[in-house]
Design a protein around this motif. Structure first.
Motif, PDB file in Angstrom:
ATOM      1  N   SER A  69     -59.094 100.740 -61.910  1.00 36.13           N
ATOM      2  CA  SER A  69     -58.006 100.000 -62.560  1.00 36.13           C
ATOM      3  C   SER A  69     -57.494 100.740 -63.787  1.00 36.13           C
ATOM      4  O   SER A  69     -56.278 100.915 -63.968  1.00 36.13           O
ATOM      5  N   SER A  86     -56.986  97.728 -56.922  1.00 37.39           N
ATOM      6  CA  SER A  86     -58.085  98.617 -57.332  1.00 37.39           C
ATOM      7  C   SER A  86     -59.431  97.927 -57.204  1.00 37.39           C
ATOM      8  O   SER A  86     -60.417  98.527 -56.762  1.00 37.39           O
ATOM      9  N   LEU A 107     -55.678 104.113 -62.727  1.00 33.02           N
ATOM     10  CA  LEU A 107     -54.363 103.941 -62.101  1.00 33.02           C
ATOM     11  C   LEU A 107     -53.330 103.383 -63.083  1.00 33.02           C
ATOM     12  O   LEU A 107     -52.166 103.808 -63.064  1.00 33.02           O
ATOM     13  N   TRP A 123     -46.883 105.940 -56.323  1.00 34.16           N
ATOM     14  CA  TRP A 123     -45.876 104.990 -56.802  1.00 34.16           C
ATOM     15  C   TRP A 123     -44.914 105.584 -57.828  1.00 34.16           C
ATOM     16  O   TRP A 123     -43.721 105.270 -57.793  1.00 34.16           O
ATOM     17  N   ARG A 175     -44.537  97.952 -59.732  1.00 31.82           N
ATOM     18  CA  ARG A 175     -44.891  98.588 -61.002  1.00 31.82           C
ATOM     19  C   ARG A 175     -44.456  97.751 -62.198  1.00 31.82           C
ATOM     20  O   ARG A 175     -44.544  98.201 -63.342  1.00 31.82           O
ATOM     21  N   MET A 190     -51.157 104.180 -54.144  1.00 31.24           N
ATOM     22  CA  MET A 190     -50.664 103.825 -55.472  1.00 31.24           C
ATOM     23  C   MET A 190     -50.470 105.051 -56.363  1.00 31.24           C
ATOM     24  O   MET A 190     -49.625 105.029 -57.271  1.00 31.24           O
ATOM     25  N   ILE A 250     -51.808  96.303 -59.510  1.00 29.18           N
ATOM     26  CA  ILE A 250     -52.653  97.503 -59.650  1.00 29.18           C
ATOM     27  C   ILE A 250     -54.119  97.121 -59.768  1.00 29.18           C
ATOM     28  O   ILE A 250     -54.988  97.691 -59.089  1.00 29.18           O
TER      29      ILE A 250
END
Length: 220
Positions: A158, A114, A161, A32, A104, A29, A110
């Protein structure tokens, strides 16, 4: 890497499995933001977990080569190759579908990934080392130390990211403010830590599913 360390015995199979569990999806991620804004970008990115799913399937069915055998040794609990078709295979499928469905466009993917990776992974790594004297009375296979690690790991992962992907311009900022986001992510982490304590199903799908539903409720 971790697979080689497990093969030569310098890292226990269960530890190597959880280290890969904790780091694999988040590292993916982190990349991304490098993908374009094209409609097909998510499908191109999904090739990575799709190929991993194929590799794990071959490892679990003993149909692959030496690299798949080494992978099976690294991600199985006891060294039994068929165990790769359990939690590890579910893990990569969750990553695949989260990439395709949420990408995204939403924090749902996400947060769910996570929570599954950081939360569940750190709960096991920390719990087995620091949790022998603080087991939960209703589930002796889980510990308070592990649950604390779950909350801290899933929350930090979380938040980190989401901040990274937003900062890189790959996702629109959430209209919550810092404290609003922090409080909601912390609540999601605590509730999911409770879900992880329930001896039902596989944590690799119950935890991310719970996180996805909670994120849809709290962050939308």
């Amino acid at each position: 890497g971790v697979t080689y360390s497990a093969t030569i015995g310098s890292v226990e199979s269960r530890d190597s499995r959880k280290i890969m569990h904790t780091l694999s999806a988040p590292l993916f991620m982190l990349l991304w933001p490098l993908f374009s804004n094209a409609v097909g970008a998510r499908f191109f990115a999904a090739i990575v977990p799709l190929l991993n799913a194929q590799k794990i399937y071959l490892a679990g069915t003993s149909e692959g080569g030496e690299s798949e055998t080494d992978l099976a040794d690294a991600i199985s609990r006891s060294g039994d190759a068929s165990e790769a078709l359990g939690g590890p295979f579910v893990y990569v499928l969750v990553l695949l579908f989260s990439t395709l469905l949420f990408w995204r466009d939403s924090p749902i993917g996400i947060v769910s990934i996570s929570t599954m990776a950081f939360g569940d992974g750190l709960a096991d790594l920390v719990g087995r080392r620091l949790g022998s004297s603080n087991k939960w009375f209703f589930n002796k296979s889980k510990s308070m130390a592990g649950s604390a690690a779950f909350v801290v790991g899933s929350f930090a992962g979380s938040y980190g990211l989401i901040s990274w992907i937003t900062m890189m311009g790959a996702m629109d900022p959430l209209e919550l403010g810092t404290m609003g986001l922090v409080s909601r992510l912390f609540a999601i982490a605590i509730i999911c830590a409770g879900v992880e304590l329930i001896p039902f199903g596989d944590d690799n799908w119950t935890v991310p599913l719970s996180a996805a539903l909670l994120t849809a409720f709290f962050l939308h």
